[in-house]
Design an enzyme around this catalytic site. Structure first.
Site, PDB file in Angstrom:
ATOM      1  N   THR A   1      13.676  -3.700   6.110  1.00  0.00           N
ATOM      2  CA  THR A   1      12.977  -4.118   4.889  1.00  0.00           C
ATOM      3  C   THR A   1      11.562  -4.609   5.143  1.00  0.00           C
ATOM      4  OG1 THR A   1      13.807  -6.394   4.947  1.00  0.00           O
ATOM      5  CG2 THR A   1      15.166  -4.749   3.790  1.00  0.00           C
ATOM      6  N   LEU A   2      11.164  -4.752   6.409  1.00  0.00           N
ATOM      7  CA  LEU A   2       9.790  -5.147   6.737  1.00  0.00           C
ATOM      8  C   LEU A   2       8.875  -3.950   7.002  1.00  0.00           C
ATOM      9  CD1 LEU A   2      10.674  -8.183   8.997  1.00  0.00           C
ATOM     10  CD2 LEU A   2       9.415  -8.297   6.831  1.00  0.00           C
TER      11      LEU A   2
ATOM     12  N   GLU B   1      15.247 -13.492   9.005  1.00  0.00           N
ATOM     13  CA  GLU B   1      16.297 -12.860   9.809  1.00  0.00           C
ATOM     14  C   GLU B   1      17.456 -13.801  10.155  1.00  0.00           C
ATOM     15  OE1 GLU B   1      16.029  -9.876   9.671  1.00  0.00           O
ATOM     16  OE2 GLU B   1      13.981  -9.195   9.996  1.00  0.00           O
TER      17      GLU B   1
END
Length: 166
Positions: A21-22, A89
């Site tokens: 997602t980054l 995270e």
């Protein structure tokens, strides 16, 4: 582990390898990385497998390759970026029992523009980076009942900004 090159940053200021997602175009890229990076380059994490997760992937040590992006922190924001990524995270410290991911140093291969992962006449360009791998309990679960993403590309088959396809 390979030896750190004299021109490389110290371990506590390594770039970050991201694979979910980054990534550019993914939801957390703008939320966490906009204005905090000075460089983003295509890269591959060798000796790793990518598993599908609940809206985000997990990488674990294995016999494949995970595709992603190598991010360099912008000047003066390294500590801020590290804290944001650790929080995202769910990394609480090395080996912490409540970690979702472990932040570890791994060698990643930089991909050259227009090349399939190597520079002419040489192997892939490599560098050390922080990588968030699934924590031990998550890894055990994935190995037992997880779904491997065959090509190691979390965004495979999905148009930018569109819903993810299986």
């Amino acid at each position: 582990m390979s030896t750190l090159d004299p021109g490389s940053p110290p371990t506590d200021e390594l770039p970050f390898f991201v694979y979910g997602t980054l990534l550019p175009g993914e939801p957390n890229h703008d939320l966490f990385l906009r204005g905090r990076t000075s460089g983003e380059r295509a890269a591959v994490l060798p000796r790793a497998l990518l598993y599908d997760g609940p809206g985000y992937p997990y990488a674990i040590d294995g016999h494949g390759r995970v595709h992603g992006t190598l991010l360099t922190a912008a000047p003066g924001v390294y500590g801020e970026l590290l804290g944001l990524l650790d929080h995202l995270e769910e990394y609480l410290g090395p080996g912490h029992p409540r970690n979702l991911y472990e932040r570890v140093v791994r060698e990643v291969e930089l991909l050259e523009e227009g090349a399939p992962g190597t520079r002419e006449g040489q192997g892939p360009a490599g560098t050390r980076a922080w990588v968030y791998l699934a924590a031990a309990a998550v890894t055990r679960s994935l190995r037992t009942s997880g779904s491997v993403i065959a090509e190691g590309r979390w965004v495979t088959g999905r148009p930018p900004g569109g819903p993810r396809t299986p």
